[in-house]
Design a protein around this motif. Sequence first.
Motif, PDB file in Angstrom:
ATOM      1  N   ILE A  78       1.189  -1.403  -0.533  1.00  0.00           N
ATOM      2  CA  ILE A  78      -0.267   0.348   0.032  1.00  0.00           C
ATOM      3  C   ILE A  78       0.777   1.289  -0.011  1.00  0.00           C
ATOM      4  N   LYS A  79       2.093   0.782   0.819  1.00  0.00           N
ATOM      5  CA  LYS A  79       2.445   2.592   0.743  1.00  0.00           C
ATOM      6  C   LYS A  79       3.182   2.762  -0.776  1.00  0.00           C
ATOM      7  N   GLU A  80       3.493   1.895  -1.511  1.00  0.00           N
ATOM      8  CA  GLU A  80       3.539   1.838  -2.386  1.00  0.00           C
ATOM      9  C   GLU A  80       3.299   2.187  -3.775  1.00  0.00           C
ATOM     10  N   ALA A  81       1.374   2.706  -3.173  1.00  0.00           N
ATOM     11  CA  ALA A  81       0.387   2.760  -4.717  1.00  0.00           C
ATOM     12  C   ALA A  81       0.292   3.988  -4.836  1.00  0.00           C
ATOM     13  N   ILE A  82       1.725   4.602  -4.826  1.00  0.00           N
ATOM     14  CA  ILE A  82       1.697   6.118  -4.902  1.00  0.00           C
ATOM     15  C   ILE A  82       1.988   6.841  -6.511  1.00  0.00           C
ATOM     16  N   PRO A  83       1.161   7.973  -6.953  1.00  0.00           N
ATOM     17  CA  PRO A  83       0.888   8.506  -8.439  1.00  0.00           C
ATOM     18  C   PRO A  83       2.585   8.453  -9.180  1.00  0.00           C
ATOM     19  N   GLY A  84       3.144   7.327  -9.528  1.00  0.00           N
ATOM     20  CA  GLY A  84       4.272   8.462 -10.556  1.00  0.00           C
ATOM     21  C   GLY A  84       4.721   6.387 -10.411  1.00  0.00           C
ATOM     22  N   ASN A  85       4.666   5.550  -9.128  1.00  0.00           N
ATOM     23  CA  ASN A  85       5.395   4.493  -9.629  1.00  0.00           C
ATOM     24  C   ASN A  85       4.236   3.707 -10.257  1.00  0.00           C
ATOM     25  N   ARG A  86       4.872   2.405 -10.549  1.00  0.00           N
ATOM     26  CA  ARG A  86       4.283   1.330 -11.523  1.00  0.00           C
ATOM     27  C   ARG A  86       4.203  -0.026  -9.990  1.00  0.00           C
ATOM     28  N   LEU A  87       3.180  -0.550 -11.053  1.00  0.00           N
ATOM     29  CA  LEU A  87       2.809  -1.883 -10.497  1.00  0.00           C
ATOM     30  C   LEU A  87       3.499  -2.091 -10.052  1.00  0.00           C
ATOM     31  N   GLY A  88       5.015  -2.360 -10.899  1.00  0.00           N
ATOM     32  CA  GLY A  88       5.656  -3.529 -10.212  1.00  0.00           C
ATOM     33  C   GLY A  88       6.554  -3.410  -8.803  1.00  0.00           C
ATOM     34  N   ASP A  89       6.413  -1.512  -8.516  1.00  0.00           N
ATOM     35  CA  ASP A  89       6.745  -1.355  -7.098  1.00  0.00           C
ATOM     36  C   ASP A  89       6.073  -2.181  -6.026  1.00  0.00           C
ATOM     37  N   VAL A  90       5.076  -2.219  -6.725  1.00  0.00           N
ATOM     38  CA  VAL A  90       4.002  -2.408  -5.292  1.00  0.00           C
ATOM     39  C   VAL A  90       4.388  -4.284  -5.753  1.00  0.00           C
ATOM     40  N   GLY A  91       3.695  -4.664  -6.601  1.00  0.00           N
ATOM     41  CA  GLY A  91       4.568  -6.429  -6.514  1.00  0.00           C
ATOM     42  C   GLY A  91       5.468  -6.058  -5.667  1.00  0.00           C
ATOM     43  N   ALA A  92       6.525  -5.933  -6.167  1.00  0.00           N
ATOM     44  CA  ALA A  92       8.066  -5.745  -5.391  1.00  0.00           C
ATOM     45  C   ALA A  92       7.895  -6.149  -3.734  1.00  0.00           C
ATOM     46  N   ALA A  93       7.457  -5.486  -3.467  1.00  0.00           N
ATOM     47  CA  ALA A  93       7.656  -4.448  -2.117  1.00  0.00           C
ATOM     48  C   ALA A  93       6.641  -5.647  -1.744  1.00  0.00           C
ATOM     49  N   VAL A  94       5.757  -6.820  -2.124  1.00  0.00           N
ATOM     50  CA  VAL A  94       5.013  -7.659  -1.776  1.00  0.00           C
ATOM     51  C   VAL A  94       6.063  -9.123  -1.574  1.00  0.00           C
TER      52      VAL A  94
END
Length: 265
Positions: A135-151
Amino acid sequence: MLKIKLPHQIEQMKAAGAVSKAALRRAGDLAKPGISTIEIDQAVESLIRSRGGVPTFKGYGGFPASICSSVNEQIVHGIPSPATTLKDGDIVSIDTGATFGGWVGDNAWTFYVGNVSDDVKGLCECARDCLEAAIKEAIPGNRLGDVGAAVQELAEANGYGVVRDYVGHGVGRVMHEDPEVPNYGKRGRGVRLQIGMVIAIEPMITMGTYETKVLNNGWTVVTADGKPAAHYENTVAITKEGPVVLTQDELGPWCPMQGGEKAEP
């Protein structure tokens, strides 16, 4: 196709999220030894309808119930049944969806049933922390890869598997919209997150292999090696202020957890 929500629509989605969160809390309160999963299902459906909502899952693609109740090695899409009675030491992943005001709220939590082993608690705590990190990665400009990578980074660093066959998704007027939201990936890759996107982030973490299989009922997904799995989910809006969890009520976005678990991450 991505469906961007306007600020007033995101506000409307909070109402659906609150109903779905209340349903999830009700399920967690009932998840004790001796109760059947169909009894939890019936109680959740009653709560959703009493608040003016409709259970999103019921009839969706032919699914027969109002919740998904996945016990132990079941990852997602477990079907409630009078024959499935929770026992001391089980974990049960409850997924609830509510449609209210034309919008969907979708969330899940893995609850302890009685006295759960430390190994299984560790799995659940890590999966919950994976949701927070994503959730912390879910910010404008980030990518879905950032969300998945965090997990993926957090889960694999602790020795757990990350399910590949099932992913999160966009949420809106219907339960599943674009884009798909994997729980694995590489930072800087994938769809760029935009203000107004609403996604369901839902880590599915396993004690062993990430490989899965589907039971003969055509719905219930289990780990291929029979080891336990945990599943956590919130519906999250991407806003200029950062991620906003839409599946929350007056108690907040995080379900109070049993067996000494932290209510807040």
